[in-house]
Design an enzyme around this catalytic site. Structure first.
Site, short mmCIF file in Angstrom:
data_model
loop_
_atom_site.label_atom_id
_atom_site.label_comp_id
_atom_site.label_asym_id
_atom_site.label_seq_id
_atom_site.Cartn_x
_atom_site.Cartn_y
_atom_site.Cartn_z
N PRO A 128 -4.98 0.22 3.40
CA PRO A 128 -5.96 -1.25 2.67
C PRO A 128 -6.04 -1.66 3.78
O PRO A 128 -5.90 -1.95 4.94
CB PRO A 128 -4.83 -2.29 2.23
CG PRO A 128 -3.32 -1.84 2.90
CD PRO A 128 -3.58 -0.05 3.22
N VAL A 129 -7.25 -2.39 3.98
CA VAL A 129 -7.88 -3.68 4.98
C VAL A 129 -6.78 -4.55 5.17
O VAL A 129 -7.30 -5.01 6.38
CB VAL A 129 -9.99 -3.54 3.89
CG1 VAL A 129 -9.02 -5.04 2.36
CG2 VAL A 129 -9.97 -4.81 5.87
N THR A 130 -6.50 -5.25 4.10
CA THR A 130 -5.25 -5.94 4.72
C THR A 130 -4.50 -5.77 5.73
O THR A 130 -4.23 -6.64 6.42
CB THR A 130 -4.66 -7.05 3.51
OG1 THR A 130 -3.87 -5.89 3.09
CG2 THR A 130 -5.83 -7.67 2.26
N LEU A 132 5.21 -1.17 -0.72
CA LEU A 132 6.04 -2.29 -1.42
C LEU A 132 6.12 -1.91 -2.77
O LEU A 132 5.29 -2.12 -3.39
CB LEU A 132 5.64 -3.33 -1.30
CG LEU A 132 6.62 -3.60 -0.07
CD1 LEU A 132 6.36 -3.70 0.68
CD2 LEU A 132 6.88 -5.53 -0.10
N GLY A 154 2.68 -2.18 -6.45
CA GLY A 154 1.81 -2.87 -7.32
C GLY A 154 1.12 -3.96 -7.52
O GLY A 154 1.24 -4.44 -5.85
N CYS A 174 -0.11 -9.23 0.50
CA CYS A 174 0.15 -9.35 -1.52
C CYS A 174 1.04 -10.36 -1.24
O CYS A 174 2.19 -10.55 -2.38
CB CYS A 174 -0.36 -8.57 -2.29
SG CYS A 174 0.51 -7.25 -1.57
#
Length: 479
Positions: free
Chosen positions: A114-116, A424, A215, A248
């Site tokens: 992911p970019v985050t 996660l 998710g 997230c």
């Protein structure tokens, strides 16, 4: 000319398979030397900061210093968890049952990045693969493609120095980074380790190959006033402001018992938070800034993702004090797209609502998670043990954080027992195949060897409780 992604990926996979065939013969000592060297090299202060700065410049998200700290915590933590642990050959013997367990590699891993968290995730996933004698191919988000490639090259340099095949760790070249390339990769590898948005994770599961995916996060925390509220405020703001909430895992919604609501809000203000009141013009402005097309859809404005609270406030035309670290928006209405503050915000913005009592707070938490974030995490700040038990028994999440800053805890840290991870699991609640934080153990196949042992078969008298037999027999007689 159109790019043949299947052919391009097949070339990467071919090189990965050749490298993995070599790694399959590695000893435990060789594996441990490789993982230690990569972890050490990639967490040197200047290296960790360089990649943090590179990702912020490329993605326009997050804070370089926080990304440097993330590299320290996640990479060193992941290595610490695997250091001196067996992952090669015979790893367990159960003499009583005559069983032996052998750890085996899976082959070629396809890793979606992911970019985050595009700075630490490639390193952690590479370590997981090296520990388990797998090869890995990293497929980044387009906004992190240059950083991902640079991180991969740094890892390959370490492998080369130690005489290991550099193609054990590869990345999709920046010019080929795309949805199509990721899809082609997922179809050709032996196993997929996917971290990212729900649509991408569903693609991983539908690729035809085994996968671990995670998710959507939309963490909810309850504050009941039984702990020091200044300390609670400090934890929440540290969590929410870290890396401008790229994770997230941050507190997206706060549910506060009404008896301590005003005191809590004042504590949050002292630590750098601003409250946007219900039904105010400021709330309407903030809503339209985060979700420009609400209520028609809940598409988050990508320009506010992982931006500082003051930048978001300015974009919304809202005046906030200098030094504001977090924005809280009151949301005491319903749930869902018509009340978007109940969803994930990927920014230092949280929804906040009152609850009459603890039971009401749990009910509100359940409704928020039913809308978004089911399976991921929740939290509570309390001194009442029974309230923690209630969350553990009834709330559909895989992680409950007690008296802790969420984003600095639920993905693992040095001050909690959760495995340190960048992936996660959210269980079936979040449409995932695992309920735990993924570690190197999830990239192992196991071979089990059985030898004859004396029979342990019990008699029926030993096996069945007399009380159960009587209940069954009584029902039979009555029928």
């Amino acid at each position: 000319m159109a790019i043949n992604y299947a052919e391009y990926v097949a070339n990467l996979v071919g090189k990965a398979k050749a490298a993995q065939a070599v790694a399959e013969k590695f000893t435990q000592t060789q594996v441990d030397e490789l993982t230690g060297a990569v972890a050490y090299a990639l967490t040197k202060p200047e290296t960790a900061l360089k990649f943090g700065e590179m990702l912020v410049e490329e993605s326009n998200m997050g804070v370089p210093g926080d990304k440097q700290l993330k590299m320290y915590g996640k990479v060193k933590g992941a290595y610490f968890q695997m250091k001196n642990k067996k992952s090669v050959g015979l790893i367990d013997v159960d003499e009583k049952m005559g069983m032996e367990t052998y750890a085996r590699p899976m082959g070629v891993i396809g890793a979606i990045i992911p970019v985050t968290n595009g700075e630490a995730t490639p390193v952690v996933k590479a370590l997981m693969a090296l520990k388990t004698r797998n090869a890995i191919i990293l497929a980044p988000h387009p906004k992190a493609k240059k950083t991902n490639f640079a991180v991969t090259e740094a890892i390959r340099e370490v492998l080369d120095k130690l005489g290991a095949p550099v193609d054990l760790v590869q990345a999709i070249d920046p010019e080929y980074v795309s949805v199509e390339a990721s899809q082609a990769l997922m179809k050709q590898v032996d196993f997929i380790l996917a971290t990212g948005g729900t649509p991408m994770v569903r693609q991983a599961y539908s690729s035809g190959n085994p996968a671990i995916g995670v998710g959507t996060g939309n963490v909810v925390s309850i504050v009941d006033g039984t702990t020091d509220l200044d300390n609670v405020a400090d934890m929440i703001i540290r969590s929410k402001a870290f890396d401008n909430a790229t994770s997230c895992s941050t507190e997206n919604n706060l549910i506060v018992l009404e008896e301590c609501y005003d005191t809590f809000v004042e504590a949050m203000k002292r630590h750098g938070a601003v409250l946007i009141k219900e039904d105010s013009e400021e709330k309407s402005k903030l809503l339209k800034t985060l979700w420009p097309e609400s209520p028609q859809n809940h598409d988050l404005n990508r320009h506010i993702v992982a931006q500082p609270a003051e930048v978001i406030a300015e974009a919304a035309g809202i005046e906030v004090p200098e030094g504001t670290k977090m924005i809280m928006a009151e949301e005491n209405g319903g749930y869902g797209n018509e009340f978007p503050f109940t969803g994930e915000k990927l920014s230092p913005v949280s929804g906040i609502r009152k609850a009459k009592d603890f039971e009401d707070a749990v009910e509100k938490m359940m409704k928020i998670l039913e809308y978004q974030g089911k399976g991921h995490s929740c939290g509570i700040h309390t001194n009442i043990k029974e309230r923690v038990t209630k969350l553990g028994e009834f709330v559909p999440v895989c992680k409950v954080c007690v008296n802790s800053p969420q984003s600095l805890t639920n993905s693992g840290s040095w001050t909690c027992g959760f495995p340190i991870s960048m992936t996660l699991g959210c269980g079936t609640w979040g449409h995932n195949s695992i309920s735990h934080n993924a570690t190197y153990k999830d990239l192992l196949n196991f071979t089990y060897v059985s030898r004859p042992i004396p029979s342990f078969q019990p008699t029926d008298e030993e096996l069945f409780d007399e009380e159960i037999k009587q209940k069954v027999d009584k029902q039979k007689e009555e029928i």
